[in-house]
Design a protein around this motif. Structure first.
Motif, PDB file in Angstrom:
ATOM      1  N   PHE A 121      -9.788  -6.289  -0.386  1.00 20.07           N
ATOM      2  CA  PHE A 121     -10.982  -5.631   0.140  1.00 20.07           C
ATOM      3  C   PHE A 121     -12.170  -5.794  -0.810  1.00 20.07           C
ATOM      4  O   PHE A 121     -12.006  -6.002  -2.014  1.00 20.07           O
ATOM      5  CB  PHE A 121     -10.721  -4.133   0.324  1.00 20.07           C
ATOM      6  N   ASN A 128       0.890   0.133  -8.884  1.00 18.29           N
ATOM      7  CA  ASN A 128       0.152  -0.351  -7.726  1.00 18.29           C
ATOM      8  C   ASN A 128       0.840  -1.574  -7.136  1.00 18.29           C
ATOM      9  O   ASN A 128       0.969  -1.701  -5.925  1.00 18.29           O
ATOM     10  CB  ASN A 128      -1.280  -0.716  -8.132  1.00 18.29           C
ATOM     11  N   GLN A 174     -10.035  -5.304 -11.718  1.00 22.81           N
ATOM     12  CA  GLN A 174      -9.479  -4.537 -10.596  1.00 22.81           C
ATOM     13  C   GLN A 174      -9.243  -5.444  -9.397  1.00 22.81           C
ATOM     14  O   GLN A 174      -8.217  -5.336  -8.724  1.00 22.81           O
ATOM     15  CB  GLN A 174     -10.427  -3.400 -10.203  1.00 22.81           C
ATOM     16  N   TYR A 211      -4.502   2.473 -16.013  1.00 27.25           N
ATOM     17  CA  TYR A 211      -4.895   2.935 -14.687  1.00 27.25           C
ATOM     18  C   TYR A 211      -6.119   2.141 -14.213  1.00 27.25           C
ATOM     19  O   TYR A 211      -6.921   1.694 -15.047  1.00 27.25           O
ATOM     20  CB  TYR A 211      -5.223   4.429 -14.722  1.00 27.25           C
ATOM     21  N   PRO A 212      -6.274   1.973 -12.898  1.00 24.71           N
ATOM     22  CA  PRO A 212      -7.386   1.169 -12.381  1.00 24.71           C
ATOM     23  C   PRO A 212      -8.745   1.617 -12.923  1.00 24.71           C
ATOM     24  O   PRO A 212      -9.606   0.775 -13.193  1.00 24.71           O
ATOM     25  CB  PRO A 212      -7.305   1.392 -10.865  1.00 24.71           C
ATOM     26  N   GLY A 213      -8.934   2.930 -13.099  1.00 23.95           N
ATOM     27  CA  GLY A 213     -10.212   3.430 -13.589  1.00 23.95           C
ATOM     28  C   GLY A 213     -10.593   2.922 -14.965  1.00 23.95           C
ATOM     29  O   GLY A 213     -11.748   3.010 -15.366  1.00 23.95           O
ATOM     30  N   ASN A 252      -9.923  -1.043  -3.534  1.00 23.08           N
ATOM     31  CA  ASN A 252      -9.008  -0.064  -2.959  1.00 23.08           C
ATOM     32  C   ASN A 252      -7.676   0.021  -3.703  1.00 23.08           C
ATOM     33  O   ASN A 252      -6.614   0.156  -3.095  1.00 23.08           O
ATOM     34  CB  ASN A 252      -8.740  -0.349  -1.478  1.00 23.08           C
ATOM     35  N   LEU A 253      -7.727  -0.077  -5.028  1.00 26.58           N
ATOM     36  CA  LEU A 253      -6.515   0.199  -5.807  1.00 26.58           C
ATOM     37  C   LEU A 253      -6.251   1.694  -5.747  1.00 26.58           C
ATOM     38  O   LEU A 253      -7.154   2.489  -5.492  1.00 26.58           O
ATOM     39  CB  LEU A 253      -6.709  -0.248  -7.258  1.00 26.58           C
ATOM     40  N   PHE A 254      -4.985   2.085  -6.001  1.00 29.60           N
ATOM     41  CA  PHE A 254      -4.640   3.503  -5.962  1.00 29.60           C
ATOM     42  C   PHE A 254      -4.895   4.102  -7.351  1.00 29.60           C
ATOM     43  O   PHE A 254      -4.178   3.782  -8.301  1.00 29.60           O
ATOM     44  CB  PHE A 254      -3.186   3.683  -5.543  1.00 29.60           C
ATOM     45  N   PRO A 255      -5.891   4.966  -7.485  1.00 29.70           N
ATOM     46  CA  PRO A 255      -6.323   5.385  -8.829  1.00 29.70           C
ATOM     47  C   PRO A 255      -5.299   6.252  -9.557  1.00 29.70           C
ATOM     48  O   PRO A 255      -5.360   6.365 -10.777  1.00 29.70           O
ATOM     49  CB  PRO A 255      -7.611   6.187  -8.555  1.00 29.70           C
ATOM     50  N   HIS A 256      -4.341   6.855  -8.812  1.00 29.57           N
ATOM     51  CA  HIS A 256      -3.375   7.738  -9.474  1.00 29.57           C
ATOM     52  C   HIS A 256      -2.153   6.976  -9.966  1.00 29.57           C
ATOM     53  O   HIS A 256      -1.255   7.568 -10.557  1.00 29.57           O
ATOM     54  CB  HIS A 256      -2.943   8.851  -8.520  1.00 29.57           C
ATOM     55  N   ARG A 258      -1.481  -7.441  -6.335  1.00 32.68           N
ATOM     56  CA  ARG A 258      -0.758  -6.428  -5.554  1.00 32.68           C
ATOM     57  C   ARG A 258      -0.392  -6.967  -4.180  1.00 32.68           C
ATOM     58  O   ARG A 258       0.718  -6.750  -3.689  1.00 32.68           O
ATOM     59  CB  ARG A 258      -1.624  -5.173  -5.426  1.00 32.68           C
TER      60      ARG A 258
END
Lengths: 371, 264
Positions: free
Chosen positions: B105, B119, B164, B155-157, B109-113, B171
């Motif tokens: 995307f 991921n 990312q 983490y993605p952040g 839209n990676l999962f930040p948690h 992924r």
């Protein structure tokens, strides 16, 4: 290098770091920044200090230095201060209500087992975590058997429950049940299926729109009018169900707020990789939504826990009920009004403050940074 | 180096011969958003290993078109068949197709948690029911292919936009898809990060992956595409080999569009 502003500094000339000015670090620095940073703050600091000076010493005089700690009745409390003499003979009723004294150990054991059960649920870096989680899940059943009896333990009816133990039982049951029910209601309210959505909205609005005490009267008085006489649901269970459903309606709205904060992209990425609805919710959406909702969830928990004092309307004597009971006892009448309430307040404050601190801690540990 | 690791077939197959046995077949596709006719009679066949770049002005329906292929958007008329399975309301078909189609995307839209590694492991473990150890090995393989294995525990952040997006590509690849959809993968990136993502995509194209890429990176299009198409008003306006498309555009609309994006 004709330009006056041209500049070059060799490695040997580089400046070493200096300590920060004394006025910005240490106690003095902290006080400057937090207490005396502006005229308004100086005024507020002085006013607060004045208030503490006026209020704290008299309180300590009353509660500790001038208080009576021994005696058999209120008449033995002769000093100006508080009367704590009743603690010695009455503390057990404040803790256990009318639970049979020879079975206090069952309540104690249930509370002691609660510690590892909660710990395994709340902290994930403990040894034997796998078995611990099983224990956490099994705990409600173990606790129920311990408290009510069965499996060889003598049966104790719930009308014997009382004191702070009653608050804990009703509060914990409500907390444990209202979170999953609230999650389901929140998901249902956002469902694409109209029937599910409407049912959830109706449930939430009804339980949120009616005072809890009204719901409790419905559960105790009116419900019995519609049920056949041979059906009798335990009164305490009825109250616990109502408190739980009431809290669930609030919980659902808190969690719905969290769900709305999750971007559409998270749903699309989950769907694009083939996750089903429940997998997407459990693995991707809810972990993030619940994390955002932690302050609201804990807020609801605290409100629910304090609402357990309403069991007094079905004639059960929780810790507040015990306080009222002692205040009207002829032996103590007139001597213990403030003291008993103070004790109840301390108990509630300790539990609620712990929940609050844990939630702050949890928020920090779950913070993975946002882009 | 081949990105689609286990593919046994030789990389870089010939440019698509769509008539052979298309992996995607779209017939008479029509879609409306409310009363807005967003896709109008789209017919498209994509051969296995074919690399298609779709461009066009914003609002022309190009993102909607590729989002129909994995059912992020539902179409109202026409048929879409992916790898022999037709997209219907049957959830089984939708799930089967989504397992074989990866998507990248614009907003990553990676999962930040979850960590980068988690991921990458999520879908193989929960959708393919792969043992965790195996999923982790595959995830690390693809993170190495996109050149960021050292970021796996982060983490993605904590990552840059380019990193990312490369994680997002890894992924998707962990599901071993047959088709990859890219929805403006470089549009949300700072200029200096576009190249690192395009390099990964060029590499992936070289490995024989079937790719549909919505992008305005015309350098990428002329380098790797077998076919470039332009959409406008929900229709495919023109399609051709990159050479012909850029050097000999037929329609005025295409000429105008190319002049706008190439000479600004």
């Amino acid at each position: 290098m004709s330009d006056e502003r041209a500049f070059y500094r060799s490695q040997a000339e580089m400046l070493p770091p200096r300590p920060a000015p004394a006025a910005t670090v240490g106690v003095v620095g902290w006080m400057r920044a937090n207490l005396f940073s502006s005229y308004l703050n100086i005024a507020l600091t002085l006013m607060s200090a004045g208030l503490l000076w006026v209020a704290v010493p008299p309180f300590l005089d009353w509660a500790l230095f001038g208080a009576d700690f021994s005696g058999a009745t209120g008449a033995d409390c002769t000093g100006d201060g508080a009367c704590w003499a009743w603690l010695d003979q009455r503390i057990e009723q404040f803790l256990y209500g009318f639970y049979p004294a020879e079975s206090y150990w069952r309540v104690n054991l249930a509370v002691i087992l609660l510690v590892p059960a909660l710990a395994y649920l709340l902290f994930d870096n403990l040894p034997y975590a796998r078995y611990g989680r099983f224990f956490s899940v099994a705990y409600p059943v173990i606790a129920a058997v311990l408290l009510v009896g069965g499996f060889g333990l003598e049966s104790v009816t719930t009308d014997k429950f009382g004191g702070f133990m009653l608050n804990l039982v009703a509060g914990l049951a409500g907390i444990v049940l209202s979170l999953p029910i609230g999650i389901l209601l929140a998901l249902g309210r956002r469902s694409r299926l109209p029937v599910v959505r409407i049912l959830c909205v109706v449930f939430i609005e009804i339980f949120r729109g009616v005072p809890l005490i009204t719901l409790l009267f419905v559960a105790i008085v009116i419900l019995q009018l519609f049920l056949p006489p041979e059906v009798s649901l335990d009164q305490l269970i009825r109250v616990m169900i109502m408190i739980t459903l009431f809290a669930s309606a609030y919980m659902a709205e808190v969690i719905r707020g969290g769900l709305q904060a999750i971007s559409q992209g998270q749903y699309e990425a989950s769907q694009a990789m083939g996750l089903g609805y429940w997998q997407m919710m459990r693995l991707v959406v809810l972990p993030q939504a619940l994390k955002i909702s932690i302050p609201g969830i804990v807020n609801t928990f605290i409100g629910l826990f304090k609402d357990t004092t309403l069991v007094i309307i079905i004639g059960l004597f929780d810790i507040l009920g015990q306080a009222r009971l002692l205040q009207t006892n002829p032996e103590w009448i007139g001597e213990v009004d403030h003291e008993t309430f103070l004790l109840a307040a301390v108990f509630f404050f300790v539990i609620c403050f712990s929940m609050s601190r844990y939630s702050i801690n949890l928020e920090k540990s779950l913070d993975t940074g946002r882009q | 180096m081949s990105i689609a690791g286990s593919n046994a077939e030789p990389p870089l197959a010939d440019a698509g011969d769509a008539s052979a046995n298309p992996i995607i077949r779209i017939d008479g596709l029509n879609k409306w958003f409310g009363s807005f006719h967003v896709l109008r009679d789209i017919n498209l066949e994509v051969a296995p290993r074919e690399r298609i770049v779709i461009c066009g002005p914003s609002g022309s329906g190009k993102s909607t078109l590729i989002r129909c292929i994995n059912r992020l958007e539902e179409h109202q008329e026409g048929s879409i068949t992916v790898d022999g399975t037709e997209l219907t309301h049957d959830l089984k078909n939708i799930d089967a197709i989504r397992r074989e189609v990866g998507m990248v995307f614009q907003q990553f839209n990676l999962f930040p948690h979850l960590t980068v590694l988690e991921n990458c492991m999520l879908a193989p473990v929960w959708v393919r029911k792969m043992p965790r150890k195996e999923a982790e090995e595959i995830a690390m393989t693809f993170l190495e292919r996109v050149k960021i294995p050292d970021q796996a525990p982060k983490y993605p952040g904590q990552l840059s936009g380019g990193q990312q997006q490369r994680v997002a590509i890894a992924r998707s690849l962990c599901m071993r898809p047959k088709i990859m959809l890219f929805d403006e993968p470089t549009s949300a990136l700072d200029p200096e990060m576009i190249k690192e993502v395009l390099d990964v995509m060029v590499d992936l194209a070289g490995s024989g992956m079937t790719m549909l890429v919505v992008t305005h990176e015309m350098g990428f299009a002329s380098q790797v595409a077998d076919r470039v198409m332009i959409m406008d008003d929900g229709q495919i306006l023109e399609q051709n080999t990159p050479d012909e498309f850029f050097n000999n555009p037929q329609s005025d609309r295409t000429k105008l569009f190319l002049s706008q994006i190439l000479h600004h």
